[in-house]
Design a protein around this motif. Structure first.
Motif: not given
Length: 186
Positions: A163-167, A177-183
Motif C-alpha cells: 500500500a505504501a510503496e504503491a503511493e 496507486p491501485d494499479d501500482h499496488r497490483a503490479s
C-alpha cells in the motif's frame, strides 16, 4: 505539496566509500547458504536503524510511510535506506544515497520491511542462489527475511508495504496507486 521530495545532491569525491554495499554482502551470504552470516548483517542493519530512531515530531503529518499513530521515526532521508544504499564505513553503516526525503520521517518498521523486500526482489530477480527452494517468490523470501530479523515485525508486513510503496511509485512516476499496488504483487 508532496510528502516525498527529491533533493539535488552534488557529492564530493571524498564522500565515496570503498567496499561492498550491505546488499552485495547479503547476496554473497545467500549464495554461500550462510544464514548465520546473513543474520549478522541483519543485526548490523537493525543497529543502524535503532541508532537513528527518534521520537516522532508532534507536527509530523501522516503519509504512506508514516502511518497515523507512529511514535518513533527515522529521519526523512531513510525512506530509501535499503541494503543497496548502505556501506560499512569502519564504525558501522553509512547511508550513501539520501536524495529522497520523506517529510516528517519514516516509520522504522516500514523502512525495515521495505529494505527486506528490496533485498528479496534483487535476490529473486537476479537468480541469486539462496538456502530456500529455487521457486521461492519475492513475497515468500521477504517473509523469510522478516522472520530472520532480530526483532519481531508487526502483522501483515507485505500488505502494509504494498500500500505504501504503491503511493511512493505514484508520487515518483505518476499513475494510479491501485494499479501500482497490483503490479507489486507477484
Amino acid at each position: 505539496t508532496s510528502w516525498l521530495t527529491l533533493r539535488e545532491r552534488h557529492p564530493n569525491i571524498d564522500d565515496y566509500l570503498i567496499g561492498p554495499t550491505l546488499e552485495q554482502s547479503a547476496l554473497a551470504r545467500l549464495r554461500a547458504h550462510d544464514e548465520e552470516g546473513l543474520q549478522l548483517l541483519l543485526v548490523d542493519f537493525h543497529a543502524w536503524v535503532t541508532a537513528r530512531t527518534v521520537p516522532c515530531p508532534g507536527d509530523a503529518e501522516p503519509h504512506p510511510f508514516l502511518p497515523l499513530g507512529t511514535d518513533e521515526v527515522l529521519p526523512g532521508e531513510c525512506i530509501d535506506a535499503g541494503f543497496d544504499n548502505l556501506v560499512p564505513d569502519g564504525t558501522g553503516l553509512c547511508l550513501i544515497d539520501d536524495e529522497w526525503w520523506a517529510e516528517g520521517g519514516v516509520d522504522p518498521e516500514m523502512a525495515i520491511v521495505r529494505a527486506l523486500w528490496k533485498l528479496a526482489w534483487v535476490t529473486v530477480a537476479s537468480g541469486t542462489r539462496h538456502p530456500w527452494p529455487p521457486t521461492t517468490s519475492i513475497s515468500q523470501l521477504t517473509l523469510i527475511l522478516c522472520g530472520l530479523y532480530p526483532r519481531p515485525l508487526g502483522p501483515n508486513p507485505l500488505e502494509r508495504l504494498y500500500a505504501a510503496e504503491a503511493e511512493l511509485v505514484a508520487v515518483t512516476c505518476g499513475g494510479d496507486p491501485d494499479d501500482h499496488r497490483a503490479s507489486l504483487r507477484e
